[in-house]
Motif scaffolding. Structure first.
Motif, short mmCIF file in Angstrom:
data_model
loop_
_atom_site.label_atom_id
_atom_site.label_comp_id
_atom_site.label_asym_id
_atom_site.label_seq_id
_atom_site.Cartn_x
_atom_site.Cartn_y
_atom_site.Cartn_z
N ASP A 119 82.25 12.92 21.82
CA ASP A 119 81.46 12.57 20.81
C ASP A 119 82.55 11.79 19.71
OD1 ASP A 119 80.07 12.54 18.47
OD2 ASP A 119 79.33 14.77 18.61
N GLY A 131 81.97 10.65 16.78
CA GLY A 131 81.48 10.75 15.41
C GLY A 131 80.78 9.63 14.91
N GLY A 132 80.46 9.81 13.66
CA GLY A 132 79.39 8.79 12.87
C GLY A 132 80.14 7.57 12.27
N GLU A 173 86.21 9.49 13.75
CA GLU A 173 85.92 10.60 12.92
C GLU A 173 86.41 11.97 13.54
OE1 GLU A 173 82.00 13.32 10.69
OE2 GLU A 173 81.65 11.27 11.84
N HIS A 181 83.40 17.42 8.36
CA HIS A 181 82.63 16.15 8.76
C HIS A 181 82.87 15.24 7.97
CE1 HIS A 181 80.30 17.35 12.31
NE2 HIS A 181 80.27 18.58 11.70
N HIS A 194 82.60 16.90 15.99
CA HIS A 194 82.76 16.25 17.01
C HIS A 194 83.86 16.52 18.09
CE1 HIS A 194 79.61 14.02 14.71
NE2 HIS A 194 80.65 14.10 13.68
N ARG A 228 81.76 4.12 12.32
CA ARG A 228 82.12 3.36 13.07
C ARG A 228 82.83 2.06 12.64
NH1 ARG A 228 79.72 6.10 16.06
NH2 ARG A 228 77.36 6.54 16.50
N ASN A 246 80.91 12.10 6.28
CA ASN A 246 79.90 11.47 6.39
C ASN A 246 79.92 10.39 5.60
OD1 ASN A 246 78.94 13.61 7.75
ND2 ASN A 246 77.63 14.58 6.04
#
Length: 127
Positions: free
Chosen positions: A41, A43-44, A52, A105, A37, A46, A107
């Motif tokens: 961006d 990242g995922g 992230e 990352h 990212h 929230r 996840n």
């Protein structure tokens, strides 16, 4: 807000195994670290205090320092909060001979009890 558990101990054990002297002698001498990212961006993850993109960058910097101390050459796809397109990340990775590419990352799946490290491996095709 949900808590995200990051098992850095497990990450460092995995890296220690991956970069053990037996494996680095003939396989590679350069590690391309890709903090996922960046820039726009986030990242995922929230609803967390640290996005992230920042977590991946902080982790990559710490791993970079460990790998350099171990005598490996390290190339970072980014060292600041900027967005690097995927095609540019691939180009950076492919421009170094005798290198491996590690994209970092964090996840998350709030609906399951999964944990651990997710690893994908691709072999470079013959030319």
């Amino acid at each position: 807000m949900q808590r995200i558990r990051i098992d850095l101990k497990l990450l460092f054990v995995w890296l220690a195994l991956l970069f053990s002297p037996l494996q680095t002698q003939a396989v590679f001498n350069t590690v391309v670290l890709d903090p996922g990212h960046g820039g726009w961006d986030k990242g995922g993850l929230r609803n967390v205090k640290i996005p992230e993109k920042k977590m991946t960058l902080l982790t990559a910097i710490a791993v970079r320092d460990l790998l350099q101390d171990a005598g490996l050459k390290v190339v970072m796809t980014r060292e600041t909060d900027v967005y690097i397109p995927l095609s540019d990340r691939v180009e950076i990775a492919n421009s170094h001979d005798n290198a491996i590419f590690v994209s970092i990352h964090y996840n998350a799946d709030y609906g399951s009890s999964g944990n651990g490290i997710e690893t994908y491996c691709a072999r470079r095709s013959s030319k």
